[in-house]
Design a protein around this motif. Structure first.
Motif, short mmCIF file in Angstrom:
data_model
loop_
_atom_site.label_atom_id
_atom_site.label_comp_id
_atom_site.label_asym_id
_atom_site.label_seq_id
_atom_site.Cartn_x
_atom_site.Cartn_y
_atom_site.Cartn_z
N ILE A 1 -2.10 6.20 11.67
CA ILE A 1 -2.99 6.13 10.49
C ILE A 1 -2.77 4.79 9.78
O ILE A 1 -1.64 4.41 9.47
CB ILE A 1 -2.72 7.30 9.51
CG1 ILE A 1 -3.03 8.64 10.22
CG2 ILE A 1 -3.55 7.15 8.25
CD1 ILE A 1 -2.67 9.86 9.40
N ASP A 2 -3.85 4.08 9.57
CA ASP A 2 -3.80 2.79 8.87
C ASP A 2 -3.54 3.07 7.39
O ASP A 2 -4.16 3.94 6.80
CB ASP A 2 -5.17 2.11 9.02
CG ASP A 2 -5.05 0.60 9.08
OD1 ASP A 2 -3.91 0.10 9.02
OD2 ASP A 2 -6.09 -0.06 9.19
N SER A 3 -2.62 2.32 6.76
CA SER A 3 -2.41 2.51 5.32
C SER A 3 -3.38 1.63 4.55
O SER A 3 -3.90 0.64 5.06
CB SER A 3 -0.98 2.13 4.94
OG SER A 3 -0.83 0.72 5.00
N LEU B 1 3.46 6.31 3.32
CA LEU B 1 2.34 5.50 3.79
C LEU B 1 1.31 5.51 2.66
O LEU B 1 0.70 6.55 2.37
CB LEU B 1 1.79 6.15 5.07
CG LEU B 1 0.64 5.46 5.79
CD1 LEU B 1 0.77 5.71 7.29
CD2 LEU B 1 -0.71 5.96 5.31
N PRO B 2 1.16 4.36 1.95
CA PRO B 2 0.34 4.36 0.74
C PRO B 2 -1.15 4.58 1.04
O PRO B 2 -1.67 4.06 2.01
CB PRO B 2 0.54 2.96 0.16
CG PRO B 2 1.77 2.44 0.81
CD PRO B 2 1.81 3.06 2.17
N HIS B 3 -1.81 5.34 0.17
CA HIS B 3 -3.25 5.58 0.36
C HIS B 3 -4.09 4.68 -0.55
O HIS B 3 -5.30 4.70 -0.50
CB HIS B 3 -3.58 7.05 0.11
CG HIS B 3 -3.63 7.43 -1.35
ND1 HIS B 3 -2.51 7.44 -2.15
CD2 HIS B 3 -4.67 7.81 -2.13
CE1 HIS B 3 -2.88 7.82 -3.38
NE2 HIS B 3 -4.17 8.04 -3.38
N GLN B 4 -3.40 3.89 -1.41
CA GLN B 4 -4.13 3.00 -2.33
C GLN B 4 -3.48 1.64 -2.36
O GLN B 4 -2.25 1.54 -2.33
CB GLN B 4 -4.09 3.56 -3.75
CG GLN B 4 -5.10 4.64 -4.00
CD GLN B 4 -5.01 5.15 -5.43
OE1 GLN B 4 -3.92 5.18 -6.02
NE2 GLN B 4 -6.14 5.56 -5.97
N ALA B 5 -4.30 0.59 -2.47
CA ALA B 5 -3.78 -0.76 -2.64
C ALA B 5 -4.81 -1.55 -3.43
O ALA B 5 -6.02 -1.35 -3.26
CB ALA B 5 -3.54 -1.43 -1.29
N SER B 6 -4.33 -2.42 -4.30
CA SER B 6 -5.29 -3.24 -5.03
C SER B 6 -4.69 -4.62 -5.29
O SER B 6 -3.46 -4.77 -5.41
CB SER B 6 -5.69 -2.59 -6.35
OG SER B 6 -4.58 -2.51 -7.18
N SER C 1 -9.89 -3.64 -3.84
CA SER C 1 -9.02 -2.48 -3.62
C SER C 1 -9.41 -1.72 -2.36
O SER C 1 -10.52 -1.82 -1.86
CB SER C 1 -9.04 -1.57 -4.84
OG SER C 1 -10.36 -1.15 -5.09
N SER C 2 -8.43 -0.95 -1.90
CA SER C 2 -8.59 -0.16 -0.69
C SER C 2 -8.09 1.24 -0.96
O SER C 2 -7.07 1.43 -1.63
CB SER C 2 -7.76 -0.82 0.42
OG SER C 2 -7.60 0.08 1.49
N GLN C 3 -8.82 2.22 -0.48
CA GLN C 3 -8.36 3.61 -0.57
C GLN C 3 -8.58 4.25 0.79
O GLN C 3 -9.70 4.23 1.31
CB GLN C 3 -9.13 4.35 -1.66
CG GLN C 3 -8.75 5.83 -1.72
CD GLN C 3 -8.76 6.37 -3.14
OE1 GLN C 3 -9.19 5.70 -4.08
NE2 GLN C 3 -8.26 7.59 -3.31
N THR C 4 -7.52 4.81 1.38
CA THR C 4 -7.65 5.31 2.76
C THR C 4 -7.44 6.82 2.85
O THR C 4 -7.40 7.36 3.96
CB THR C 4 -6.65 4.60 3.68
OG1 THR C 4 -5.36 4.64 3.09
CG2 THR C 4 -7.05 3.15 3.93
N GLY C 5 -7.27 7.50 1.73
CA GLY C 5 -7.10 8.96 1.81
C GLY C 5 -6.96 9.55 0.42
O GLY C 5 -7.21 8.87 -0.58
#
Ligand SMILES: [Zn+2]
Length: 441
Positions: free
Chosen positions: A209-211, A307-312, A193-197
Motif C-alpha cells: 500500500i502506497d502511503s 503508514l501515514p494516510h495524510q501528508a501535506s 496535500s495527499s490523502q490515501t485512506g
C-alpha cells in the motif's frame, strides 16, 4: 530647545511603544490615529479610512505652485511580532539608544522610515513655508499581513495620483553603500496535500500500500528536479525578460557566491554550480519554487511504525513580473495531472504580483543623482529585490515609477530580535528626502 529631529524621534519612541502587530490585529486603529494626529499638526489634509481592520492613513500636503508634481510616499505602521523575546537585549517595545544605534521592533521596518520622512518635510516647511511639490503619504497597517485590503483601499481613492512613488524602506549593503531598489517579485503560496485512506495503517502494509507520504514526495518531485530546474512547460515564459540596463545594473551588485556561501554557512546544492553572474540572474530575474514545510506521519519521541494516510506540504513560488498566480497554479495542476498525480490537492493561500520600475526614468535618475552629494559612497542600483512586497498593488492604482531606499544597514535585523538602525543613516535619509523636495523648486 527641541529640534525638529528630536520631535519626530519622540514620535518614533511613541510609535515603537505600541505593539501594532497586524498578524494578531493588535493596536492598529490607535497607531493610525497617532500618525494621523502628527500629520494634522504638520498641516496635512488627513483621511483615516477604516473600512477594513487596519485603517489606511492618507496625508496630503499641497504645493501652491501651478501644475506642481506629486511625490507619493508609501509606508506602513504595522510590525512583525517581537517573539522570541528572550533573544532581545532590551524591551522590543521601548526605543533604546546605544551610541549611534537605535533599537526596537519596527525601528527600521517601517516606523523609523516614516518619522525620518516626516522630519524632512517638517524641516523643509520650517525653512521655506511652501512646498514646490505636492506630497502625499499613504501609510497602511497590514503590510506584514500581505497588504490585505490595500487594493480595496486604493480603489476607494481614485483621487490619489503621483509622478514618483517613494517606497517604504531600504538598507545599506555590507560595504556601506545605499541600495536603491526599483522592484520586487510577486508570490503565490499554496498547500499540496495527499490523502490515501481513512486512517494510518500498520507499517507492515508498506510493501503493498502506497502511503500518503511517498505519494506527496513523488508528486513534488515532478515539479522540480534535483538541479533546481522546474520541468513544467513554459513555467517562466510570461516572465518579463530584463533589458540591457537591468542586466548591467544587476551585474554591478557587489555580491558573490563565495561570500554568500561563507556568510550563510552553506556548502551544498545548486548554489555551488552557478557562476556569480548566473547566480544574480537566477536570484533577481527567475521565479523560485520552494517548499516551506512538510508534515506527515509520526514526529514524536521514540518509534511508531505506521503508514501515514495524510501528508501535506506548504509551498511558495516567487513570481517575476508578467507571471500570475492563477496561471502558475494552473500549470502546476496540469503538471501533476500529466505525471499521474490527479489525486493531489492544491489549495491557494496567498498571492501578490511582481513589479519592476524603468530604472532610466528621469524621476528615478534624479534620486540617484541626489544621493551623490549626501552619501559618502556611490549607491547600488537594483532593478528589483529578490523578495516580495505590494509594489504592484500601488503601481496598478497609482501608475508612477516606484523607487525604494531607506534608513537600514546590512545588520538591521528586520523581523528578528534586536532590530536596529544607525542614527547617522537616519540623518542621511532625512537629507536625501529634503534634497528631493527641494529639487522640484
Ligand atoms: Zn516593511
Amino acid at each position: 530647545m527641541t529640534t525638529i529631529q528630536d520631535k519626530y524621534l519622540h514620535l518614533l519612541k511613541d510609535l515603537v511603544a505600541i505593539p501594532s502587530v497586524s498578524a494578531q490585529r493588535l493596536n492598529l486603529p490607535e497607531t493610525a490615529q497617532l500618525i494621523a494626529q502628527a500629520f494634522i499638526e504638520l498641516g496635512g489634509q488627513v483621511t483615516v479610512d477604516d473600512a477594513y481592520f487596519a485603517p489606511l492613513v492618507i496625508a496630503q500636503f499641497h504645493s501652491p505652485k501651478p501644475n506642481a508634481k506629486t511625490l507619493l510616499i508609501y509606508n506602513h505602521y504595522d510590525v512583525q511580532p517581537a517573539e522570541p523575546l528572550d533573544l532581545w537585549e532590551s524591551n522590543p517595545w521601548q526605543l533604546r539608544q546605544a551610541g549611534n544605534f537605535l533599537f526596537g521592533r519596527g525601528v527600521n521596518d517601517d516606523k523609523g522610515n516614516l518619522t525620518a520622512r516626516m522630519t524632512a518635510l517638517a524641516q523643509y516647511l520650517n525653512d521655506f513655508d511652501a512646498l514646490p511639490v505636492n506630497i502625499t503619504f499613504i501609510v497602511e497597517g497590514a503590510e506584514e499581513s500581505a497588504s490585505l485590503h490595500l487594493n480595496d483601499y486604493l480603489a476607494k481613492h481614485p483621487e490619489l495620483q503621483a509622478d514618483l512613488t517613494i517606497w517604504e524602506s531600504g538598507n545599506k549593503n555590507s560595504q556601506g553603500q545605499l541600495e536603491i531598489i526599483g522592484g520586487n517579485k510577486g508570490i503565490v503560496t499554496f498547500n499540496v496535500s495527499s490523502q490515501t485512506g481513512q486512517d494510518d495503517l500498520h507499517s507492515s502494509w508498506a510493501g503493498v500500500i502506497d502511503s500518503a507520504t511517498w505519494r506527496l514526495i513523488a508528486g513534488l518531485n515532478s515539479l522540480r528536479d534535483q538541479t533546481g530546474k522546474i520541468p513544467i512547460p513554459a513555467f517562466n515564459q510570461a516572465a518579463q525578460k530584463p533589458n540591457q540596463r537591468e542586466l548591467d545594473l544587476v551585474n554591478q551588485i557587489p555580491f558573490n557566491r563565495q561570500e554568500l556561501t561563507q556568510s550563510l554557512g552553506l556548502d551544498a546544492g545548486q548554489l555551488t554550480q552557478l557562476s556569480d553572474q548566473e547566480l544574480k540572474y537566477q536570484l533577481y530575474f527567475e521565479p523560485t519554487f520552494n517548499i516551506e514545510g512538510f508534515a506527515s506521519g509520526y514526529q514524536g519521541p521514540g518509534v511508531k511504525t505506521i503508514l501515514p494516510h495524510q501528508a501535506s506540504a506548504k509551498l511558495d513560488v516567487r513570481l517575476v513580473p508578467g507571471m500570475t498566480p492563477k496561471v502558475v497554479l494552473e500549470q502546476i495542476r496540469t503538471q501533476l495531472n500529466q505525471t499521474g498525480f490527479t489525486d493531489l490537492i492544491i489549495e491557494e493561500t496567498l498571492s501578490q504580483l511582481g513589479y519592476r520600475s524603468d530604472m532610466s526614468d528621469e524621476n528615478i535618475l534624479k534620486v540617484i543623482e541626489l544621493t551623490q552629494n549626501i552619501y559618502p559612497t556611490d549607491p547600488v542600483i537594483m532593478p528589483t529585490s529578490a523578495g516580495t512586497g505590494p509594489m504592484a498593488y500601488v503601481h496598478n492604482a497609482i501608475p508612477a515609477p516606484i523607487v525604494g531606499f531607506g534608513i537600514g544597514n546590512s545588520q538591521s535585523r528586520d523581523h528578528a530580535p534586536n532590530e536596529n538602525i544607525r542614527l547617522t543613516d537616519y540623518q542621511e535619509h532625512i537629507q536625501l528626502i529634503k534634497a528631493l523636495i527641494a529639487s522640484y523648486q
